[in-house]
Design a protein around this motif. Structure first.
Motif, PDB file in Angstrom:
ATOM      1  N   HIS A   8      -9.024  -4.197  -2.638  1.00 39.69           N
ATOM      2  CA  HIS A   8      -8.876  -2.780  -2.273  1.00 39.69           C
ATOM      3  C   HIS A   8     -10.162  -2.230  -1.656  1.00 39.69           C
ATOM      4  O   HIS A   8     -10.274  -1.026  -1.434  1.00 39.69           O
ATOM      5  CB  HIS A   8      -8.515  -1.948  -3.508  1.00 39.69           C
ATOM      6  CG  HIS A   8      -7.077  -2.041  -3.912  1.00 39.69           C
ATOM      7  ND1 HIS A   8      -6.568  -3.105  -4.611  1.00 39.69           N
ATOM      8  CD2 HIS A   8      -6.028  -1.199  -3.693  1.00 39.69           C
ATOM      9  CE1 HIS A   8      -5.278  -2.917  -4.824  1.00 39.69           C
ATOM     10  NE2 HIS A   8      -4.920  -1.774  -4.270  1.00 39.69           N
ATOM     11  N   LEU A  40       0.808  -1.217   0.000  1.00 41.00           N
ATOM     12  CA  LEU A  40       0.000   0.000   0.000  1.00 41.00           C
ATOM     13  C   LEU A  40       0.841   1.266   0.000  1.00 41.00           C
ATOM     14  O   LEU A  40       1.859   1.359   0.673  1.00 41.00           O
ATOM     15  CB  LEU A  40      -0.938   0.000   1.204  1.00 41.00           C
ATOM     16  CG  LEU A  40      -1.953  -1.143   1.249  1.00 41.00           C
ATOM     17  CD1 LEU A  40      -2.786  -1.068   2.513  1.00 41.00           C
ATOM     18  CD2 LEU A  40      -2.847  -1.129   0.018  1.00 41.00           C
ATOM     19  N   ASP A  41       0.349   2.215  -0.780  1.00 45.43           N
ATOM     20  CA  ASP A  41       0.996   3.515  -0.874  1.00 45.43           C
ATOM     21  C   ASP A  41      -0.066   4.505  -1.350  1.00 45.43           C
ATOM     22  O   ASP A  41      -1.198   4.113  -1.645  1.00 45.43           O
ATOM     23  CB  ASP A  41       2.154   3.454  -1.876  1.00 45.43           C
ATOM     24  CG  ASP A  41       3.193   4.546  -1.630  1.00 45.43           C
ATOM     25  OD1 ASP A  41       2.905   5.481  -0.843  1.00 45.43           O
ATOM     26  OD2 ASP A  41       4.273   4.468  -2.228  1.00 45.43           O
ATOM     27  N   ASP A  42       0.285   5.780  -1.456  1.00 43.72           N
ATOM     28  CA  ASP A  42      -0.608   6.761  -2.034  1.00 43.72           C
ATOM     29  C   ASP A  42      -0.544   6.609  -3.554  1.00 43.72           C
ATOM     30  O   ASP A  42       0.544   6.683  -4.133  1.00 43.72           O
ATOM     31  CB  ASP A  42      -0.186   8.178  -1.650  1.00 43.72           C
ATOM     32  CG  ASP A  42      -0.285   8.419  -0.146  1.00 43.72           C
ATOM     33  OD1 ASP A  42      -0.768   7.522   0.561  1.00 43.72           O
ATOM     34  OD2 ASP A  42       0.132   9.501   0.298  1.00 43.72           O
ATOM     35  N   GLY A  78      -9.601   5.600   1.075  1.00 41.99           N
ATOM     36  CA  GLY A  78      -8.733   5.034   2.105  1.00 41.99           C
ATOM     37  C   GLY A  78      -8.105   6.141   2.935  1.00 41.99           C
ATOM     38  O   GLY A  78      -8.448   7.315   2.810  1.00 41.99           O
ATOM     39  N   ASN A  79      -7.197   5.760   3.790  1.00 40.32           N
ATOM     40  CA  ASN A  79      -6.550   6.712   4.693  1.00 40.32           C
ATOM     41  C   ASN A  79      -5.227   7.175   4.115  1.00 40.32           C
ATOM     42  O   ASN A  79      -4.206   6.521   4.283  1.00 40.32           O
ATOM     43  CB  ASN A  79      -6.319   6.064   6.068  1.00 40.32           C
ATOM     44  CG  ASN A  79      -7.600   5.601   6.688  1.00 40.32           C
ATOM     45  OD1 ASN A  79      -8.594   6.342   6.677  1.00 40.32           O
ATOM     46  ND2 ASN A  79      -7.608   4.410   7.245  1.00 40.32           N
ATOM     47  N   VAL A  80      -5.265   8.280   3.368  1.00 37.25           N
ATOM     48  CA  VAL A  80      -4.022   8.794   2.794  1.00 37.25           C
ATOM     49  C   VAL A  80      -3.600  10.060   3.506  1.00 37.25           C
ATOM     50  O   VAL A  80      -4.379  10.665   4.203  1.00 37.25           O
ATOM     51  CB  VAL A  80      -4.181   9.084   1.271  1.00 37.25           C
ATOM     52  CG1 VAL A  80      -4.320   7.805   0.532  1.00 37.25           C
ATOM     53  CG2 VAL A  80      -5.369  10.001   1.000  1.00 37.25           C
ATOM     54  N   ARG A 139      -5.516   4.997  -1.325  1.00 43.21           N
ATOM     55  CA  ARG A 139      -4.557   4.098  -0.679  1.00 43.21           C
ATOM     56  C   ARG A 139      -4.648   2.767  -1.417  1.00 43.21           C
ATOM     57  O   ARG A 139      -5.718   2.162  -1.485  1.00 43.21           O
ATOM     58  CB  ARG A 139      -4.938   3.928   0.800  1.00 43.21           C
ATOM     59  CG  ARG A 139      -3.849   3.327   1.635  1.00 43.21           C
ATOM     60  CD  ARG A 139      -2.791   4.360   1.940  1.00 43.21           C
ATOM     61  NE  ARG A 139      -1.728   3.756   2.727  1.00 43.21           N
ATOM     62  CZ  ARG A 139      -0.492   4.180   2.704  1.00 43.21           C
ATOM     63  NH1 ARG A 139      -0.163   5.203   1.964  1.00 43.21           N
ATOM     64  NH2 ARG A 139       0.427   3.596   3.435  1.00 43.21           N
TER      65      ARG A 139
END
Length: 197
Positions: free
Chosen positions: A172, A49-51, A195-197, A88
């Motif tokens: 996702h 996971l990443d931005d 998501g939580n970015v 995310r």
């Protein structure tokens, strides 16, 4: 390979070697997709996971297939909003979904257009990939996300791309759906939570 051997091989043998190379590539793709699908379904295929900038991933996917589109006389279009915060996700897996869907759209379209559109909604991103192709036959519509069901008119493909794409999107927390009309085209819609970015 057959091309490098050139005139040292008789034309018939070069043709046979070229066919073997195509089939070898097909089998390699199938094994890779089966391993990917198995890993995701079993939960052992971890997401990195990443931005993720979906606009950038969409643009890169289009560029990857631009030559294929040009050879087939298909226009590629990209419609992005002025601003689109990242989601995310796993950039490689999301890119895999885009390429799978774009390749299917291009193979279904004869001298038409394929459009990728990205929309921002509160908490979600919506990606549509629309083609002006032949549409999906009614007899396979209920099964297209199952393994080994191919939407291709001609022989070829593994019938795993859509099953793999659905599993990636659901891993996702998203959804993938489609609408289709015979002779007018197909639109796949992917909804991915921010998501939580």
């Amino acid at each position: 390979d057959a091309e490098r051997a050139g005139d040292r091989l008789p034309p018939r043998m070069r043709d046979r070697i070229a066919k073997i190379e195509v089939e070898t590539g097909h089998l390699t793709q199938m094994v890779t997709e089966l391993l990917d699908l198995s890993a995701i379904e079993s939960g052992s295929g971890q997401l990195h996971l990443d931005d993720v900038d979906l606009g950038r991933v969409a643009g890169a996917s289009l560029e990857r297939l631009r030559l294929f589109a040009e050879r087939n006389g298909v226009q590629l279009r990209l419609d992005l909003p002025d601003s689109c915060p990242p989601v995310r996700g796993d950039v490689d897996r999301i890119g895999q979904v885009f390429v799978n869907l774009l390749r299917n759209a291009l193979e279904a379209t004869d001298r038409g257009a394929v459009t990728v559109r990205l929309e921002t909604r509160p908490g979600y991103r919506v990606v549509t990939i629309a083609d002006t192709g032949h549409g999906i036959p009614e007899e396979i519509r209920a099964r297209i996300f199952q393994p080994f069901v191919s939407t291709k008119r001609h022989k070829g493909g593994t019938g795993l791309g859509l099953a793999l794409s659905r599993n990636i999107v659901t891993s996702h927390g998203g959804e993938i759906q489609f609408t289709t009309s015979p002779g007018k085209g197909t639109t796949f819609t992917i909804v991915i939570p921010q998501g939580n970015v």
